[in-house]
Design a protein around this motif. Structure first.
Motif, PDB file in Angstrom:
ATOM      1  N   THR A 183     -67.079 109.400  88.419  1.00 36.27           N
ATOM      2  CA  THR A 183     -67.860 109.267  89.964  1.00 36.27           C
ATOM      3  C   THR A 183     -67.211 108.529  90.744  1.00 36.27           C
ATOM      4  OG1 THR A 183     -68.755 106.545  89.028  1.00 36.27           O
ATOM      5  CG2 THR A 183     -69.856 108.688  88.980  1.00 36.27           C
ATOM      6  N   ILE A 184     -66.379 108.533  92.204  1.00 37.22           N
ATOM      7  CA  ILE A 184     -65.801 107.703  92.822  1.00 37.22           C
ATOM      8  C   ILE A 184     -66.939 106.981  93.974  1.00 37.22           C
ATOM      9  CG2 ILE A 184     -63.861 108.708  94.370  1.00 37.22           C
ATOM     10  CD1 ILE A 184     -62.555 111.071  92.772  1.00 37.22           C
ATOM     11  N   SER A 185     -66.245 106.494  93.923  1.00 34.30           N
ATOM     12  CA  SER A 185     -66.787 105.353  95.343  1.00 34.30           C
ATOM     13  C   SER A 185     -65.832 105.230  96.431  1.00 34.30           C
ATOM     14  CB  SER A 185     -67.027 104.359  94.854  1.00 34.30           C
ATOM     15  OG  SER A 185     -68.167 104.357  93.891  1.00 34.30           O
ATOM     16  N   GLN A 186     -66.107 105.669  97.522  1.00 34.10           N
ATOM     17  CA  GLN A 186     -65.814 104.819  98.620  1.00 34.10           C
ATOM     18  C   GLN A 186     -66.012 102.751  99.068  1.00 34.10           C
ATOM     19  OE1 GLN A 186     -64.246 104.887 103.384  1.00 34.10           O
ATOM     20  NE2 GLN A 186     -66.559 105.503 102.932  1.00 34.10           N
ATOM     21  N   LEU A 187     -64.859 102.367  98.860  1.00 32.00           N
ATOM     22  CA  LEU A 187     -64.809 100.451  98.999  1.00 32.00           C
ATOM     23  C   LEU A 187     -63.834 100.668 100.721  1.00 32.00           C
ATOM     24  CD1 LEU A 187     -65.472  98.522  95.844  1.00 32.00           C
ATOM     25  CD2 LEU A 187     -66.819  99.180  97.582  1.00 32.00           C
ATOM     26  N   ARG A 188     -65.040 100.034 101.210  1.00 29.95           N
ATOM     27  CA  ARG A 188     -64.287  99.130 102.939  1.00 29.95           C
ATOM     28  C   ARG A 188     -63.803  98.170 102.591  1.00 29.95           C
ATOM     29  NH1 ARG A 188     -66.083 101.704 107.781  1.00 29.95           N
ATOM     30  NH2 ARG A 188     -66.411 104.091 106.922  1.00 29.95           N
ATOM     31  N   ARG A 189     -64.158  97.090 101.167  1.00 31.31           N
ATOM     32  CA  ARG A 189     -63.280  95.888 100.910  1.00 31.31           C
ATOM     33  C   ARG A 189     -62.641  96.371  99.407  1.00 31.31           C
ATOM     34  NH1 ARG A 189     -65.956  90.809 102.877  1.00 31.31           N
ATOM     35  NH2 ARG A 189     -64.910  90.518 101.155  1.00 31.31           N
ATOM     36  N   SER A 190     -61.255  96.137 100.223  1.00 31.69           N
ATOM     37  CA  SER A 190     -60.050  96.514  98.993  1.00 31.69           C
ATOM     38  C   SER A 190     -60.739  94.987  97.795  1.00 31.69           C
ATOM     39  CB  SER A 190     -59.293  97.402  99.443  1.00 31.69           C
ATOM     40  OG  SER A 190     -58.659  95.876  99.975  1.00 31.69           O
ATOM     41  N   ASP A 191     -60.615  94.333  98.249  1.00 30.11           N
ATOM     42  CA  ASP A 191     -60.111  93.140  97.029  1.00 30.11           C
ATOM     43  C   ASP A 191     -61.620  93.488  96.735  1.00 30.11           C
ATOM     44  OD1 ASP A 191     -61.676  92.503  99.860  1.00 30.11           O
ATOM     45  OD2 ASP A 191     -61.814  90.767  99.844  1.00 30.11           O
ATOM     46  N   VAL A 230     -62.445  95.958  94.885  1.00 30.90           N
ATOM     47  CA  VAL A 230     -61.934  97.201  94.050  1.00 30.90           C
ATOM     48  C   VAL A 230     -61.577  96.990  92.557  1.00 30.90           C
ATOM     49  CG1 VAL A 230     -59.910  99.277  93.616  1.00 30.90           C
ATOM     50  CG2 VAL A 230     -61.421  98.948  95.603  1.00 30.90           C
ATOM     51  N   PRO A 231     -61.083  96.417  92.068  1.00 31.37           N
ATOM     52  CA  PRO A 231     -60.680  95.626  90.776  1.00 31.37           C
ATOM     53  C   PRO A 231     -62.046  96.304  89.927  1.00 31.37           C
ATOM     54  CG  PRO A 231     -59.643  94.475  91.563  1.00 31.37           C
ATOM     55  CD  PRO A 231     -60.380  95.162  92.869  1.00 31.37           C
ATOM     56  N   LEU A 232     -63.395  94.671  90.521  1.00 30.20           N
ATOM     57  CA  LEU A 232     -64.806  94.560  89.532  1.00 30.20           C
ATOM     58  C   LEU A 232     -65.248  95.304  89.668  1.00 30.20           C
ATOM     59  CD1 LEU A 232     -65.797  90.991  90.297  1.00 30.20           C
ATOM     60  CD2 LEU A 232     -67.213  92.218  91.802  1.00 30.20           C
ATOM     61  N   VAL A 233     -65.367  95.797  91.139  1.00 25.84           N
ATOM     62  CA  VAL A 233     -66.243  97.099  90.811  1.00 25.84           C
ATOM     63  C   VAL A 233     -65.401  98.694  89.149  1.00 25.84           C
ATOM     64  CG1 VAL A 233     -66.727  99.610  92.555  1.00 25.84           C
ATOM     65  CG2 VAL A 233     -66.799  97.761  93.183  1.00 25.84           C
ATOM     66  N   GLU A 234     -63.791  98.774  89.252  1.00 26.04           N
ATOM     67  CA  GLU A 234     -63.911 100.074  88.493  1.00 26.04           C
ATOM     68  C   GLU A 234     -64.250  99.288  86.581  1.00 26.04           C
ATOM     69  OE1 GLU A 234     -59.251 100.228  89.139  1.00 26.04           O
ATOM     70  OE2 GLU A 234     -60.644 101.749  90.721  1.00 26.04           O
ATOM     71  N   LYS A 235     -64.875  97.405  87.116  1.00 20.34           N
ATOM     72  CA  LYS A 235     -65.274  96.917  85.474  1.00 20.34           C
ATOM     73  C   LYS A 235     -66.431  97.315  85.483  1.00 20.34           C
ATOM     74  CE  LYS A 235     -62.381  92.959  84.364  1.00 20.34           C
ATOM     75  NZ  LYS A 235     -62.197  92.038  84.856  1.00 20.34           N
ATOM     76  N   LEU A 236     -67.904  97.690  86.374  1.00 21.02           N
ATOM     77  CA  LEU A 236     -68.765  98.301  86.631  1.00 21.02           C
ATOM     78  C   LEU A 236     -68.937  99.344  85.936  1.00 21.02           C
ATOM     79  CD1 LEU A 236     -69.978  97.019  89.742  1.00 21.02           C
ATOM     80  CD2 LEU A 236     -70.997  95.784  88.284  1.00 21.02           C
ATOM     81  N   GLY A 237     -68.459 100.090  86.307  1.00 16.96           N
ATOM     82  CA  GLY A 237     -68.773 102.006  85.244  1.00 16.96           C
ATOM     83  C   GLY A 237     -68.424 102.182  85.614  1.00 16.96           C
ATOM     84  N   ILE A 238     -67.503 102.298  87.751  1.00 15.77           N
ATOM     85  CA  ILE A 238     -67.473 103.045  87.813  1.00 15.77           C
ATOM     86  C   ILE A 238     -66.006 103.908  87.852  1.00 15.77           C
ATOM     87  CG2 ILE A 238     -67.013 103.390  90.674  1.00 15.77           C
ATOM     88  CD1 ILE A 238     -69.302 102.169  91.084  1.00 15.77           C
ATOM     89  N   ASP A 239     -65.323 104.898  88.265  1.00 17.81           N
ATOM     90  CA  ASP A 239     -64.717 105.105  86.873  1.00 17.81           C
ATOM     91  C   ASP A 239     -62.871 105.335  88.303  1.00 17.81           C
ATOM     92  OD1 ASP A 239     -65.149 106.545  84.997  1.00 17.81           O
ATOM     93  OD2 ASP A 239     -66.238 108.269  86.074  1.00 17.81           O
ATOM     94  N   VAL A 240     -63.454 105.122  89.671  1.00 16.38           N
ATOM     95  CA  VAL A 240     -62.607 105.292  90.570  1.00 16.38           C
ATOM     96  C   VAL A 240     -63.253 104.823  92.084  1.00 16.38           C
ATOM     97  CG1 VAL A 240     -60.518 105.317  91.661  1.00 16.38           C
ATOM     98  CG2 VAL A 240     -61.418 107.849  89.946  1.00 16.38           C
ATOM     99  N   ALA A 241     -62.972 103.671  92.205  1.00 18.59           N
ATOM    100  CA  ALA A 241     -62.802 103.013  93.655  1.00 18.59           C
ATOM    101  C   ALA A 241     -61.727 103.546  94.617  1.00 18.59           C
ATOM    102  CB  ALA A 241     -63.832 101.517  93.586  1.00 18.59           C
TER     103      ALA A 241
END
Lengths: 475, 445
Positions: free
Chosen positions: B321-329, B331-342
């Motif tokens: 899965t790849i997600s767009q994230l507007r809040r770039s800060d 990004v590292p957190l979201v990738e920890k959640l299990g989303i492959d790439v933000a």
């Protein structure tokens, strides 16, 4: 609070301060005086500063909220190093005296507890005046200009130390550049004054000592008679440079860049500053009519007290009450924002008086919408609140401190004027601390108390007071 | 350099931050006073309050002396106007952020005649970087160098990977490759030969593009063929992504909730299947058989929805899965959640602009993990201490490693005995603290 970074920066500051001891050391060798008072503190600060800097690692950059701590503690450390030459040389035997003299030096107050100036080593007198000069434009500002910005908190450090920065105009995009422009201007004008004084007949030692006292709006002299020692030419040179030192230093840079003096005239603060000096010179000449005071001396006292220098050529304590009252009034004025002058600053008076006028108009016609502008720029509400708070604390502290100092047993005139002269970084007051007197009348406790007032006044209240707010130190 | 940045949003802010650290004089222009105050507290720059496309504001920012003008507000008209005005008033180089892809597409406009040196479209930049990830789906990051002849991949190491516990010395292979960096517990380090690979490491591998497939196999990574891609959200980014993927023969499903937008999309996209519906609805995802896609890309403008639906897709069994994230800060957190790439369009845009600005002696700069590491393409000087000395004798500064040397048509992934010749194209991996030393090293003196 990032203690590692804080200690690292303090280490660098101590190291750097140690190097400044080389100058009085040079004089000590030149005059054949004892070098011990400078060599030991020099070694101490190089070793201590060097090892703190080397061994305590920075843990990140200075954040804005740490700026205050850096400046407040930086100044305390500076003064603690500064007392050593006095104590080692035996100039003072008690810590409170040495602390008072050092604080008076760095804060550019010029109040003294040194009784026998002519009998003191020349190298010590030079160090005493050098503290003025370093403190005038600011040690941390100098530090930034040499070592570069200390991180995002650099602006805060700058604000916490530079005088009158309630509405700091960044006239250059980078703090380091701004700091070096201010210091360069300071150095250039200082050199000009030294040359002028030497042309007027002073030797190199006296010329530099009095330049330091003038440009920093300090007030230490190498003679007990202060500027009374010199002829009229020297007095006018000093009047001129005291006036220059009370002007916002960024105006010199802007004028130079625009190659025109228009910047001065465009500045409302400068116009008011000039107006105050001219008005009170004329006013005082009127009051002193027939008292046997020369025009030179009248103007000299006005400029000296307004800029908070504190050099004297006449005993204004012996003047008629109205005239010495004018001097006390002027002690509340101070130089322009961004100058080396102390006290409340012309700019704050300007904004507050306009604000008072606007408020009164609002009271008469509540529905009228008014915005306050100075030089065409709207003054934000936050700036006004800041200045109002400043003025409140300044005046409250003056009143409360007068009470404290009254417990020393000195009269109201002496106690009040001592407090005003110390918090405003002026130097001489009235009565027991008048122009011909010194601060030796006070006991150790009061010396320390007045020294702290000088520091609070020099760093414009907030920098020191926020250190006592618990939030500052929380992680 | 005197640089004017118009727009203190995320893009403008991160540009100002990076450039002020490089000791440039920055004037940041914005209309929002509060925003400027925040900026002023955090960055050592000047701020100018006022509309960006205004002559007076530009004068305030010293446009006559400016070397570079970066107009990055979210209004393309303002950006273009500011660039044109700036150019008229003597700015050397101008960059505009535009929202219409037509400006940036090849052959549509002679931009240099137009007075703007670089037009950048955040959606296109993002879509292109997602495309790179789709083509090498097992990687978290893909970068190309030296005309695509050298490739850098960021790969994750999972517990049962064969390379766990091995030292870099052990991992010898007949195709040359180099692990230039390891990211462990949020910190990037340049490894030594004796360092061991641990589970959950992220490794940055550099090799010739043609060898990479074999290298990956050796490192226990398998490149799965990607055919079916599901895109959530038919906004600007979703549209751009579908458009460039279409050209490369993927099967694309695009889910969009607004009927009018679906209509608009269907008029412009040829092969993409456009599906109307709420992407957060599990039934819809199941009935459209999203679980069988090879890649799920959540491209809506809503960060929360992107995160949620990506997790949902992952749960349904989509391998990537790849997600767009507007809040770039985040990004590292979201990738920890299990989303492959933000991916953060604003960070990518800022990175792309930095890449353009730094061009010169340095051929290109690529930022990794925000700006925590950089890859520089440099030309070796004709003389100096780095020339013709075996790398192992060079005593290179800490925080840098030479990833590849390109000499003519030859690409060398270097070992200790290789040398740098004059005029070689060098690819250097460097941590921010080492950048200035790298530049000095390649100064030729």
């Amino acid at each position: 609070m990032r203690y590692g970074t804080l200690i690292n920066i303090l280490g660098r500051l101590i190291f750097f301060l140690g190097l400044s001891l080389l100058f009085p050391l040079g004089w000590a060798i030149y005059y054949g005086e004892g070098t011990g008072p400078f060599i030991w503190p020099l070694l101490l600060s190089l070793v201590l500063g060097g090892s703190l800097f080397k061994w305590v690692k920075e843990n990140g950059e200075i954040r804005p909220r740490e700026g205050f701590a850096v400046v407040g503690l930086g100044w305390l450390v500076t003064v603690l190093i500064g007392v050593l030459p006095y104590l080692i040389s035996g100039t003072f035997t008690t810590f409170s005296e040495a602390f008072f003299e050092t604080m008076s030096g760095f804060s550019t107050t010029g109040a003294s507890v040194l009784e026998d100036i002519e009998g003191t080593h020349r190298s010590i007198l030079f160090w005493r005046s050098l503290t003025h000069w370093l403190g005038g434009m600011g040690i941390m500002v100098l530090f930034i200009s040499i070592l570069g910005t200390v991180g995002p908190g650099g602006l805060q450090v700058f604000r916490a130390e530079a005088p009158g920065t309630y509405s700091l105009e960044k006239f250059k995009p980078r703090i380091k550049e701004m700091a070096s422009i201010l210091w360069t201007t300071y150095i250039v004008i200082s050199v000009a004054q030294t040359v002028a004084l030497m042309v007027a007949g002073l030797d190199f030692f006296d010329a530099t000592v009095h330049t330091f006292g003038t440009m920093a709006t300090g007030g230490f002299s190498s003679y007990s008679a202060s500027i009374g020692e010199f002829n009229n030419t020297v007095r006018w040179i000093i009047i001129f440079f005291m006036f220059l030192a009370g002007v916002n230093f960024s105006l010199y840079y802007i004028a130079l860049r625009q190659k025109s003096l228009r910047a001065f005239w465009k500045s409302a603060e400068f116009r008011l500053y000039l107006g105050i000096i001219i008005f009170f010179s004329v006013f005082l000449t009127g009051l002193l009519w027939g008292e046997g005071e020369t025009l030179t001396d009248t103007v000299f006292q006005v400029v000296s007290i307004t800029t908070t220098t504190g050099y004297v050529t006449a005993d204004f304590d012996a003047w008629p009450f109205a005239a010495s009252g004018v001097m006390v009034f002027l002690m509340f004025i101070g130089g322009c924002a961004g100058s080396t002058g102390g006290s409340m600053k012309v700019g704050r008076h300007l904004i507050l008086s306009r604000h008072a006028f606007v408020e009164m108009q609002r009271m008469v016609r509540p529905r009228r919408v008014l915005s306050m502008r100075i030089e065409g720029m709207v003054i934000p509400e936050r700036v006004i609140t800041n200045i109002l708070t400043f003025a409140f604390i300044y005046l409250f502290l003056t009143a409360a401190s007068t009470l404290v100092v009254l417990t020393s047993g000195e009269g109201l005139v002496t106690s009040f004027s001592a407090v005003v002269a110390c918090i405003g970084n002026i130097g001489p007051g009235l009565g027991g601390v008048g122009p011909t007197m010194d601060y030796t009348i006070f006991d150790g406790f009061y010396k320390i108390y007045l020294s702290i007032l000088m520091l609070i006044g020099r760093l414009e209240i907030f920098t020191i007071l926020v250190l006592f707010v618990p939030n500052t130190w929380r992680k | 350099m005197h640089i004017i940045i118009i727009g203190a949003g995320k893009v403008g802010y991160s540009l100002a931050e990076k450039l002020s650290r490089e000791q440039h004089d920055i004037f940041l222009v914005d209309q929002n006073e509060e925003r400027l105050e925040t900026v002023q507290e955090n960055l050592d720059i000047s701020t100018v309050l006022g509309p960006g496309g205004n002559l007076y504001t530009l004068k305030e920012a010293g446009v006559a002396k400016a070397d570079l003008l970066l107009a990055v507000t979210d209004a393309e008209e303002v950006n273009i106007l500011a660039c044109l005005l700036g150019r008229q008033m003597g700015v050397n180089r101008t960059v505009a952020r535009v929202s219409s892809p037509e400006y940036v597409e090849n052959g549509s406009l002679e931009i240099s005649n137009f007075g703007i040196d670089l037009m950048i479209n955040p959606e296109l930049v993002t879509a292109e970087s997602i495309l790179k990830l789709i083509r090498v789906p097992e990687a978290l990051n893909v970068e190309y160098f030296a005309n695509r002849r050298v490739q850098l991949l960021e790969l994750s190491v999972d517990e049962n990977s064969p390379i766990v516990g091995q030292t870099l010395f052990d991992l010898d292979f007949d195709h040359t490759y180099l692990i230039v960096a390891i990211m462990r517990n949020g910190e990037i380090v340049i490894p030594h030969g004796k360092d061991r690979i641990e589970p959950d490491d992220l490794i940055f591998v550099m090799a010739k593009t043609e060898d990479m497939l074999a290298v990956e196999e050796f490192l226990g990574k398998e490149r799965k063929k990607v055919k079916d891609i599901a895109i959530l959200g038919g906004g600007k980014l979703g549209y751009q992504l579908a458009r460039i993927l279409e050209k490369r023969d993927y099967n694309i499903k695009l889910i969009e909730s607004q009927i009018s937008r679906c209509q608009w999309l269907s008029e412009r996209l040829d092969k993409t299947q456009i599906i109307i519906g709420d992407g957060t609805d599990l039934n819809l995802l199941e009935s459209e058989d999203i679980a069988n896609s090879d890649i799920f890309a959540a491209m809506t403008g809503d960060d929360k929805a992107n995160i949620l639906v990506s997790l949902l897709a992952k749960h349904l069994g989509v391998p990537r899965t790849i997600s767009q994230l507007r809040r770039s800060d985040y990004v590292p957190l979201v990738e920890k959640l299990g989303i492959d790439v933000a991916v953060s369009p604003r960070m990518l845009t800022a990175g792309a602009i930095m890449k353009y600005i730094r061009r010169g002696k340095i051929l290109s700069v690529t930022f990794l993990e925000g700006d925590r590491a950089e890859l520089l393409e440099l030309i070796a000087p004709s003389q100096g201490r780095i020339i013709n000395t075996p790398l192992k004798n060079l005593k290179l500064p800490r925080g840098m490693i030479i990833g590849a040397i390109c000499r003519g048509d030859e690409v060398i992934v270097p070992g200790g005995n290789d040398i740098i010749g004059p005029g070689d194209l060098i690819i250097v991996f460097a941590l921010p603290k080492a950048i200035s030393q790298v530049e000095k090293l390649f100064d030729g003196r």
